[in-house]
Design a protein around this motif. Structure first.
Motif, short mmCIF file in Angstrom:
data_model
loop_
_atom_site.label_atom_id
_atom_site.label_comp_id
_atom_site.label_asym_id
_atom_site.label_seq_id
_atom_site.Cartn_x
_atom_site.Cartn_y
_atom_site.Cartn_z
N TYR A 272 -13.36 40.37 3.97
CA TYR A 272 -14.08 39.63 5.00
C TYR A 272 -13.11 38.94 5.94
CZ TYR A 272 -18.47 40.03 2.36
OH TYR A 272 -19.59 40.50 1.73
N ARG A 280 -19.05 28.57 3.43
CA ARG A 280 -18.32 28.85 2.18
C ARG A 280 -18.93 30.05 1.50
NH1 ARG A 280 -21.37 25.18 2.60
NH2 ARG A 280 -19.71 23.91 3.51
N SER A 281 -18.10 30.71 0.71
CA SER A 281 -18.58 31.84 -0.07
C SER A 281 -18.17 31.62 -1.51
CB SER A 281 -18.01 33.16 0.47
OG SER A 281 -18.45 33.35 1.80
N ARG A 282 -19.11 31.83 -2.40
CA ARG A 282 -18.78 31.80 -3.82
C ARG A 282 -18.49 33.23 -4.25
NH1 ARG A 282 -20.37 26.61 -4.28
NH2 ARG A 282 -22.31 26.64 -3.09
N THR A 287 -14.82 29.15 -5.01
CA THR A 287 -15.51 28.81 -3.77
C THR A 287 -14.47 28.79 -2.65
OG1 THR A 287 -17.13 27.46 -4.93
CG2 THR A 287 -16.92 27.10 -2.56
N VAL A 304 -21.02 37.72 -5.03
CA VAL A 304 -20.66 36.90 -3.87
C VAL A 304 -21.94 36.31 -3.28
CG1 VAL A 304 -20.70 38.90 -2.30
CG2 VAL A 304 -19.46 36.83 -1.63
N SER A 305 -21.87 35.06 -2.83
CA SER A 305 -22.96 34.48 -2.05
C SER A 305 -22.36 33.64 -0.93
CB SER A 305 -23.87 33.62 -2.94
OG SER A 305 -23.16 32.52 -3.46
N HIS A 306 -23.03 33.65 0.21
CA HIS A 306 -22.50 32.97 1.40
C HIS A 306 -23.40 31.81 1.82
CE1 HIS A 306 -20.04 36.57 1.89
NE2 HIS A 306 -21.12 37.31 1.98
N GLU A 307 -22.76 30.77 2.35
CA GLU A 307 -23.48 29.65 2.97
C GLU A 307 -22.84 29.37 4.32
OE1 GLU A 307 -24.33 27.11 -1.16
OE2 GLU A 307 -23.37 26.14 0.55
#
Ligand code: 1HN
Length: 334
Positions: A272, A280-282, A287, A304-307
């Motif tokens: 990315y 932020r991405s976990r 993080t 992966v998860s994005h905020e």
């Protein structure tokens, strides 16, 4: 179908007795090895990547790249690049098991000489600086956010007639080409071959940010938001479902302000590059707090998860088309 209890599990490595050990030694001398001793290392029940989640802050990488700029010219280096190495597999110039990535600098007035190779390349422009890249006699200007491709075995050179440094992220399928032992490369007779074709007269090789940003905003107004990806598009050849590069897929996603994405994983390890915004991405247990131009990598089958804090745009690339062509690709959305 009936199943014995535990039939879904693979067995651990069988015990090595003195008698077996003696036998394995005799096998070894004949360049053979017992499959039952290595089976569990060969056929994993799920991907167990040696690659790690990793994060490069642009604010830390850029000064080092500028330092490289005063130590060596682009021409002497052939390409002045800081290779982004996955910390789990240092020393092999790979960001994932299948992909190379690096950050390239061309200073004002510099050129990078023309060459070609079997490996395909993509450039994702971070700082345009008035630079260009040429592919088989056609030249395109490089502007921030542009996604530019260099197809396999095409001559390409770069130059920066502008007055600011040009910096971009390179992605190549070098590890795939080398896995197949299919690498060829050569220098062009001319350092900077003449421009012989107009950009309009050749197949598209610069997917400009002005057009893709417009497309992603259009999608965010009219499309449905994906719980994990926000509004995500994959770059395609014009009027086609094909990826511009046969081995590498490239994506652009918009995460609207306040977006909180669900967990996602795919077998394609993904690189990315933050194009706009903060968030932020976990990634696995990590993080990564990101801002513009930061780069991070998500290994195969790692959640992966994005905020996003404000409207954010992420560029990414992976070997998905290669895996899909071989019917290997899997994904899971939580
Ligand atoms: C290459 O040709 C370029 O053309 C950049 O800018 C990075 C890394 C490995 C092999 C070839 C370029 C590269 C590369």
């Amino acid at each position: 179908m009936t199943r014995e209890a535990g039939s879904g599990d693979f067995h651990a490595r069988p015990e090595i007795t003195p008698e077996r050990q003696e036998f394995y030694k005799r096998l070894d001398r004949k360049n053979t090895t017992p499959l039952w001793d290595v089976f569990s290392n060969l056929v994993m029940p799920q991907p167990q990547s040696a690659c790690q989640p990793a994060f490069w802050k642009y604010g830390e990488i850029r000064p080092l790249l500028m330092e490289a700029g005063s130590l060596i010219t682009a021409r002497e280096a052939e390409r002045r690049v800081l290779v982004l190495e996955n910390p789990g597999i240092r020393g092999v110039s790979q960001i994932t098991q299948s992909l190379y990535a690096g950050v390239q600098l061309v200073m004002p007035g510099e050129i990078a000489p023309s060459h070609r190779h079997v490996a395909s390349a993509l450039r994702f422009v971070i700082e345009g600086g008035g630079a260009y890249t040429s592919v088989d006699g056609a030249r395109t200007e490089m502007h921030p956010g542009d996604f530019i491709i260099t197809p396999s075995w095409t001559f390409h050179d770069h130059g920066n007639p502008g007055d600011a440094p040009a910096i971009w992220l390179d992605g190549l399928d070098v590890p795939i080409v080398n896995m197949f032992d299919a690498s060829f490369a050569e220098r062009c007779a001319e350092v900077t071959p003449p421009v012989t074709k107009s950009e309009e007269d050749v197949p598209i090789f610069n997917y400009t940010y002005s057009s893709s940003r417009e497309a992603i905003h259009q999608l965010s107004r009219n499309g449905a938001v994906h719980p994990a990806h926000g509004f995500r598009m994959q770059y395609r050849k014009p009027s086609s479902v094909e990826s511009p590069i046969p081995t590498i897929g490239a994506f652009l996603q918009l995460l609207p302000a306040g977006f909180r994405g669900t967990d996602y994983r795919g077998t394609d390890a993904t690189v990315y590059c933050v194009t706009e915004g903060r968030g932020r991405s976990r990634v696995g247990g990590n993080t990564f707090e990101w801002g513009e131009h930061d780069i991070f990598v998500v290994p195969s089958w790692c959640f992966v998860s994005h905020e996003a804090d404000n409207d954010a745009v992420l560029f990414s690339f992976s070997d998905r088309p290669a895996q899909q062509a071989l019917k290997l690709w899997r994904e899971e959305v939580r």
